[in-house]
Design a protein around this motif. Structure first.
Motif, PDB file in Angstrom:
ATOM      1  N   LEU A   1      11.671 -63.892 -22.460  1.00  9.20           N
ATOM      2  CA  LEU A   1      10.729 -63.258 -22.521  1.00  9.20           C
ATOM      3  C   LEU A   1       9.837 -64.127 -22.181  1.00  9.20           C
ATOM      4  N   ASP A   2       8.987 -63.943 -20.718  1.00  8.37           N
ATOM      5  CA  ASP A   2       8.365 -64.478 -20.008  1.00  8.37           C
ATOM      6  C   ASP A   2       6.976 -63.922 -19.720  1.00  8.37           C
ATOM      7  N   MET A   3       5.694 -64.422 -20.485  1.00 13.05           N
ATOM      8  CA  MET A   3       4.499 -64.182 -19.344  1.00 13.05           C
ATOM      9  C   MET A   3       4.595 -63.472 -18.099  1.00 13.05           C
ATOM     10  N   PRO A   4       4.855 -62.443 -17.230  1.00 11.46           N
ATOM     11  CA  PRO A   4       4.737 -62.870 -15.812  1.00 11.46           C
ATOM     12  C   PRO A   4       2.834 -64.312 -15.361  1.00 11.46           C
ATOM     13  N   GLU A   5       3.321 -64.496 -13.655  1.00 12.49           N
ATOM     14  CA  GLU A   5       2.927 -64.666 -13.263  1.00 12.49           C
ATOM     15  C   GLU A   5       1.942 -64.045 -12.774  1.00 12.49           C
ATOM     16  N   ASN A   6       1.981 -63.203 -11.635  1.00 15.70           N
ATOM     17  CA  ASN A   6       1.391 -62.821 -11.401  1.00 15.70           C
ATOM     18  C   ASN A   6       0.330 -61.572 -11.713  1.00 15.70           C
ATOM     19  N   ALA A   7      -0.667 -61.400 -11.862  1.00 11.63           N
ATOM     20  CA  ALA A   7      -1.874 -60.527 -12.852  1.00 11.63           C
ATOM     21  C   ALA A   7      -1.355 -59.239 -12.373  1.00 11.63           C
ATOM     22  N   LEU A   8      -1.592 -58.981 -11.280  1.00  6.74           N
ATOM     23  CA  LEU A   8      -0.436 -56.843 -11.687  1.00  6.74           C
ATOM     24  C   LEU A   8       0.337 -57.245 -12.891  1.00  6.74           C
ATOM     25  N   GLU A   9       1.727 -57.919 -12.404  1.00 11.30           N
ATOM     26  CA  GLU A   9       2.871 -57.887 -13.568  1.00 11.30           C
ATOM     27  C   GLU A   9       2.364 -58.257 -14.865  1.00 11.30           C
ATOM     28  N   GLN A  10       1.227 -58.794 -15.331  1.00  7.92           N
ATOM     29  CA  GLN A  10       0.505 -59.873 -16.711  1.00  7.92           C
ATOM     30  C   GLN A  10       0.298 -58.179 -16.898  1.00  7.92           C
ATOM     31  N   LYS A  11      -0.609 -57.210 -16.161  1.00  8.50           N
ATOM     32  CA  LYS A  11      -1.231 -56.399 -16.548  1.00  8.50           C
ATOM     33  C   LYS A  11      -0.035 -55.372 -16.907  1.00  8.50           C
ATOM     34  N   GLN A  12       0.999 -55.487 -16.684  1.00  5.27           N
ATOM     35  CA  GLN A  12       1.909 -53.741 -17.054  1.00  5.27           C
ATOM     36  C   GLN A  12       2.871 -54.698 -18.371  1.00  5.27           C
ATOM     37  N   PHE A  13       2.876 -56.223 -17.808  1.00  3.99           N
ATOM     38  CA  PHE A  13       3.394 -56.404 -18.889  1.00  3.99           C
ATOM     39  C   PHE A  13       2.704 -55.812 -20.784  1.00  3.99           C
ATOM     40  N   LEU A  14       1.795 -56.561 -20.590  1.00  6.91           N
ATOM     41  CA  LEU A  14       0.168 -56.122 -21.882  1.00  6.91           C
ATOM     42  C   LEU A  14       0.404 -54.709 -21.790  1.00  6.91           C
ATOM     43  N   ASN A  15       0.536 -53.683 -20.690  1.00  5.42           N
ATOM     44  CA  ASN A  15       0.133 -52.372 -21.065  1.00  5.42           C
ATOM     45  C   ASN A  15       1.552 -51.713 -21.866  1.00  5.42           C
ATOM     46  N   ILE A  16       3.047 -52.644 -21.519  1.00  4.77           N
ATOM     47  CA  ILE A  16       4.310 -52.385 -22.623  1.00  4.77           C
ATOM     48  C   ILE A  16       3.544 -52.348 -24.023  1.00  4.77           C
ATOM     49  N   LEU A  17       2.974 -53.787 -24.146  1.00  4.81           N
ATOM     50  CA  LEU A  17       2.899 -54.754 -25.297  1.00  4.81           C
ATOM     51  C   LEU A  17       1.945 -53.236 -25.613  1.00  4.81           C
ATOM     52  N   SER A  18       1.223 -53.183 -25.261  1.00  2.32           N
ATOM     53  CA  SER A  18       0.382 -51.935 -26.163  1.00  2.32           C
ATOM     54  C   SER A  18       0.846 -50.960 -26.299  1.00  2.32           C
TER      55      SER A  18
ATOM     56  N   CYS B   1       4.569 -50.280 -27.351  1.00  3.21           N
ATOM     57  CA  CYS B   1       4.826 -50.670 -28.534  1.00  3.21           C
ATOM     58  C   CYS B   1       4.693 -50.891 -29.406  1.00  3.21           C
ATOM     59  N   MET B   2       3.303 -51.125 -29.633  1.00  3.77           N
ATOM     60  CA  MET B   2       2.659 -51.814 -30.793  1.00  3.77           C
ATOM     61  C   MET B   2       1.859 -49.552 -31.049  1.00  3.77           C
ATOM     62  N   ASP B   3       1.899 -48.963 -30.090  1.00  2.00           N
ATOM     63  CA  ASP B   3       1.638 -47.839 -30.917  1.00  2.00           C
ATOM     64  C   ASP B   3       3.063 -47.196 -31.276  1.00  2.00           C
ATOM     65  N   LYS B   4       4.390 -47.273 -30.850  1.00  2.00           N
ATOM     66  CA  LYS B   4       5.493 -46.865 -31.773  1.00  2.00           C
ATOM     67  C   LYS B   4       5.196 -47.298 -32.789  1.00  2.00           C
ATOM     68  N   LEU B   5       5.098 -48.512 -32.739  1.00  2.00           N
ATOM     69  CA  LEU B   5       5.576 -49.037 -34.525  1.00  2.00           C
ATOM     70  C   LEU B   5       4.715 -47.994 -35.463  1.00  2.00           C
ATOM     71  N   PRO B   6       5.637 -48.172 -36.323  1.00  2.00           N
ATOM     72  CA  PRO B   6       4.731 -47.272 -37.912  1.00  2.00           C
ATOM     73  C   PRO B   6       3.665 -47.280 -38.442  1.00  2.00           C
ATOM     74  N   LYS B   7       2.623 -46.693 -38.335  1.00  2.00           N
ATOM     75  CA  LYS B   7       1.150 -46.953 -38.484  1.00  2.00           C
ATOM     76  C   LYS B   7       0.694 -47.565 -39.770  1.00  2.00           C
ATOM     77  N   LYS B   8       0.920 -48.157 -40.897  1.00  2.00           N
ATOM     78  CA  LYS B   8       1.078 -48.973 -41.467  1.00  2.00           C
ATOM     79  C   LYS B   8       1.556 -49.870 -41.194  1.00  2.00           C
ATOM     80  N   LEU B   9       2.570 -50.732 -40.714  1.00  2.00           N
ATOM     81  CA  LEU B   9       2.965 -52.042 -39.774  1.00  2.00           C
ATOM     82  C   LEU B   9       2.243 -51.785 -38.925  1.00  2.00           C
TER      83      LEU B   9
END
Lengths: 184, 86
Positions: free
Chosen positions: A107-124, A126-134
């Motif tokens: 799993l690598d952080m993409p180099e290109n800015a647009l893909e980087q943004k997509q990556f961070l959006n997905i990460l975000s 995924c964070m929202d899908k975690l149980p709240k307390k976690l």
């Protein structure tokens, strides 16, 4: 009240960004700024030699922790007590011999800015899908870089509870990221 | 063999290593395990990647001057404070 007006105009945006960066929720961030203002007018310990922004940020940090503590406390107590290092629910990821069921992928952080943004959006998301307390404890640790000891003290949990929760959050997050970010 | 740990144990030690300094023996066990295990090496990188990405997300938000309290939000805050401060 005129103080609050000035504070909001001069530091409101800064405080809001500070809170949003840590709470990742616009409503909570607004609440945190509001509670900070309220605490600020009620206290008179503003020292003229520190800047108003530094003083307000100090209050805001406590308000952010208050909100996170509330978020965790609102969860059913049994859920929190349930955490035990020997708990077996992590076996979803491993077989009985402790081997990965699905081996982690590159799993690598993409180099290109647009893909980087997509990556961070997905990460975000995924964070929202975690149980709240976690999500809350994980945010305290990995986003705010709060010391473990402080987390345990603030949330009144044991070191073992803390590490099990952080471990679960990380396991869930990386799996979610892997599933949703499958390029290359 | 005492030094051999499973991937499950390795993943737990890796997570802990992000929060606290590891004991000497955990550090050695992990080092040895990562030397022979590609999957856990990738897992280790994934966790570091996530942690770094979250920190950069945080500073992006902090430094994004387009993110502002709207004037409606400011009015809401002022009204709420007035109501609560009596």
């Amino acid at each position: 009240m005129s103080n609050v007006n000035d504070w909001l105009n001069e530091h409101g945006d800064y405080l809001y960004r500070f809170a949003l960066a840590r709470l990742r929720d616009p409503h909570q961030a607004e609440d945190a700024v509001q509670e900070t203002m309220l605490a600020a007018i009620k206290s008179n310990n503003f020292e003229g030699d520190s800047s108003a922004r530094t003083w307000l940020t100090g209050i805001l940090k406590h308000k952010i922790i208050d909100l996170q503590r509330k978020q965790i406390r609102e969860q059913p107590v049994s859920d929190l007590i349930d955490f035990d290092a020997s708990d077996t629910s992590m076996d979803d990821f491993f077989d009985v011999k402790g081997h990965w069921l699905d081996k982690p992928q590159t799993l690598d952080m993409p180099e290109n800015a647009l893909e980087q943004k997509q990556f961070l959006n997905i990460l975000s998301s995924c964070m929202d899908k975690l149980p709240k307390k976690l999500a809350a404890i994980f945010t305290m640790r990995d986003v705010q870089e709060t010391e473990n000891e402080t987390i345990c003290k603030e949330l009144d949990i044991t070191a073992t509870n803390a590490w099990v929760m952080l471990y679960r959050a990380r396991m869930g997050l990386r799996k979610c990221l892997e599933i949703n970010w499958n390029i290359g | 063999m005492k030094f051999m740990i499973t991937c499950k144990q390795a993943s737990q030690i890796i997570s802990q290593s992000l929060d606290n300094p590891l004991s000497w023996s955990d550090r050695m066990k992990l080092k040895f395990h990562l030397f022979i295990c590609d999957a856990c090496t990738r897992f280790n990188r994934q966790l570091h990647l996530i942690s770094n990405a979250l920190k950069s997300m945080r500073s992006d938000t902090e430094n994004d001057s387009t993110i502002q309290l709207t004037s409606e939000a400011k009015i809401r805050i002022l009204n709420n404070i007035q109501a609560k401060n009596h």
